[in-house]
Design a protein around this motif. Structure first.
Motif, PDB file in Angstrom:
ATOM      1  N   CYS A   1       0.853  -1.190   0.000  1.00 50.76           N
ATOM      2  CA  CYS A   1       0.000   0.000   0.000  1.00 50.76           C
ATOM      3  C   CYS A   1       0.888   1.239   0.000  1.00 50.76           C
ATOM      4  N   PHE A   2       0.239   2.381  -0.130  1.00 51.23           N
ATOM      5  CA  PHE A   2       0.956   3.667  -0.179  1.00 51.23           C
ATOM      6  C   PHE A   2       1.890   3.851   1.028  1.00 51.23           C
ATOM      7  N   GLY A   3       1.383   3.537   2.223  1.00 52.28           N
ATOM      8  CA  GLY A   3       2.181   3.784   3.433  1.00 52.28           C
ATOM      9  C   GLY A   3       3.418   2.912   3.501  1.00 52.28           C
TER      10      GLY A   3
ATOM     11  N   CYS B   1       2.704   6.163   8.565  1.00 52.70           N
ATOM     12  CA  CYS B   1       1.837   6.434   7.416  1.00 52.70           C
ATOM     13  C   CYS B   1       1.003   7.689   7.694  1.00 52.70           C
TER      14      CYS B   1
ATOM     15  N   PHE C   1      -1.905   8.352   6.930  1.00 53.45           N
ATOM     16  CA  PHE C   1      -3.285   8.003   7.334  1.00 53.45           C
ATOM     17  C   PHE C   1      -3.340   7.646   8.818  1.00 53.45           C
ATOM     18  N   VAL C   2      -2.260   7.061   9.332  1.00 54.19           N
ATOM     19  CA  VAL C   2      -2.200   6.760  10.771  1.00 54.19           C
ATOM     20  C   VAL C   2      -2.030   8.080  11.546  1.00 54.19           C
TER      21      VAL C   2
ATOM     22  N   THR D   1      -6.847   1.871  11.386  1.00 55.52           N
ATOM     23  CA  THR D   1      -6.970   2.054   9.929  1.00 55.52           C
ATOM     24  C   THR D   1      -7.393   0.785   9.185  1.00 55.52           C
TER      25      THR D   1
ATOM     26  N   CYS E   1      -8.698   3.026   6.567  1.00 53.73           N
ATOM     27  CA  CYS E   1      -8.008   3.165   5.273  1.00 53.73           C
ATOM     28  C   CYS E   1      -8.529   2.023   4.395  1.00 53.73           C
TER      29      CYS E   1
ATOM     30  N   ALA F   1      -7.198   0.559   1.873  1.00 52.99           N
ATOM     31  CA  ALA F   1      -6.200  -0.280   1.171  1.00 52.99           C
ATOM     32  C   ALA F   1      -6.487  -1.764   1.403  1.00 52.99           C
TER      33      ALA F   1
HETATM   34  S1  SF4 Z   1      -3.014   3.208   6.796  1.00 55.75           S
HETATM   35 FE1  SF4 Z   1      -3.455   2.257   4.823  1.00 55.75          FE
HETATM   36  S2  SF4 Z   1      -1.894   3.071   3.432  1.00 55.75           S
HETATM   37 FE2  SF4 Z   1      -1.206   3.478   5.535  1.00 55.75          FE
HETATM   38  S3  SF4 Z   1       0.116   1.748   6.063  1.00 55.75           S
HETATM   39 FE3  SF4 Z   1      -1.937   1.255   6.812  1.00 55.75          FE
HETATM   40  S4  SF4 Z   1      -2.907   0.083   5.137  1.00 55.75           S
HETATM   41 FE4  SF4 Z   1      -1.109   1.129   4.279  1.00 55.75          FE
END
Ligand code: SF4
Length: 280
Positions: A13-15, A97, A99-100, A162, A190, A192
């Motif tokens: 994923c992006f992170g 990340c 998002f976190v 997430t 998230c 993902a």
């Molecule tokens: S929040 Fe989503 S993008 Fe970020 S590390 Fe976790 S799964 Fe990957």
């Protein structure tokens, strides 16, 4: 000859890609030794490759000599963990990340504004522990049963791990309605994980054989393999291309490939190329 199809959403994923890029750059360019606080991702191959590039894994910042570089991984950490590393004279690089980070910011703000913060997620998971570190009064709720017998304040603010399933969040929200006057829900899930699961299930329904790539210690890869096995009996979970066996593909017309969120794109390519060679 059989067709090989990689699931539309598969792999890192992006992170994870972002954190891997940051650590690989540091390993190339840093003037001091580089370490990660815990394994960067649940992928033994990647961790071994990083070790070959000189990146070590430590469990505690006290193991790292002053002046060395210490990475905080995608799951994030409580503020005191980062502060302690800086006090020890380490060069801290934060690969949490974004998002976190959003979860951390939301939890802090809700607590500051006087809400009883509830983190909906798995107690003990590193991401959840990091989030609680940002809102020390927070209650962790993994499922509706965790709310039994708990005093709920009049104003409640929810943040969410997430990778949590939407259904669990809905159930917890439904159980809180009527137990407080104000309920603020920050949906920090998230997508993902869910996108990878939906794409894997769709492909597994069409495929004769499914190959799922990722660490056996990766919960999200193991879950992907279970989803695929439910739709395609000939599902194989592998960590390394060398584990592939030509007999798996006998009589297959469509071979599907998917990979967990901790599997980099190059590992998917290696497996695809090796399957091409093994096909009759
Ligand atoms: S929040 Fe989503 S993008 Fe970020 S590390 Fe976790 S799964 Fe990957």
């Amino acid at each position: 000859m059989a067709r090989i199809v990689v699931a539309q959403e598969a792999g890192a994923c992006f992170g994870v890609e972002r954190a891997l890029g940051m650590v690989r750059n540091a390993a190339r360019e840093a003037t001091a030794p580089v370490h990660t606080l815990g394994p960067l991702i649940h992928n033994p191959r990647v961790v071994a490759q990083l070790a070959a590039d000189g990146v070590g894994v430590v469990e505690d910042s006290s193991e790292v000599p002053a002046g060395d570089v210490l990475f905080m991984r995608t799951h994030g950490v409580a503020p005191h963990v980062e502060e302690r590393a800086r006090e020890l004279g380490l060069q801290v690089i934060d690969a949490t990340c974004p998002f976190v980070k959003k979860v951390h910011v939301a939890a802090e703000r809700l607590e500051r504004e006087g809400y009883q913060v509830i983190v909906v997620g798995e107690a003990g998971h590193p991401e959840v522990e990091g989030t609680v570190g940002h809102a020390p009064g927070a209650l962790v709720v993994g499922c509706v049963a965790d709310l039994d017998g708990v005093n709920i304040a009049r104003r409640v603010g929810l943040v969410v791990q997430t990778t949590l399933a939407q259904d669990t969040l809905r159930e917890v929200v439904a159980a809180l309605i009527g137990r407080c006057d104000e309920l603020r829900v920050m949906d920090t899930i998230c997508d993902a994980t869910s996108k990878r699961q939906e794409a894997a299930a769709e492909l597994a329904r069409r495929a004769d054989v499914m190959v799922v790539i990722g660490g056996r210690n990766s919960a999200n890869t193991t879950h992907l393999a279970q989803i695929c096995a439910a739709a395609c009996k000939r599902t194989h979970h592998i960590e390394l291309p060398e584990e592939l066996d030509a007999t798996w593909f006998e009589g297959a017309e469509l071979v599907g490939i998917t990979a967990g969120a901790s599997t980099p794109a190059e590992q998917i390519d290696e497996v695809r190329v090796r399957i091409e060679r093994l096909l009759p």
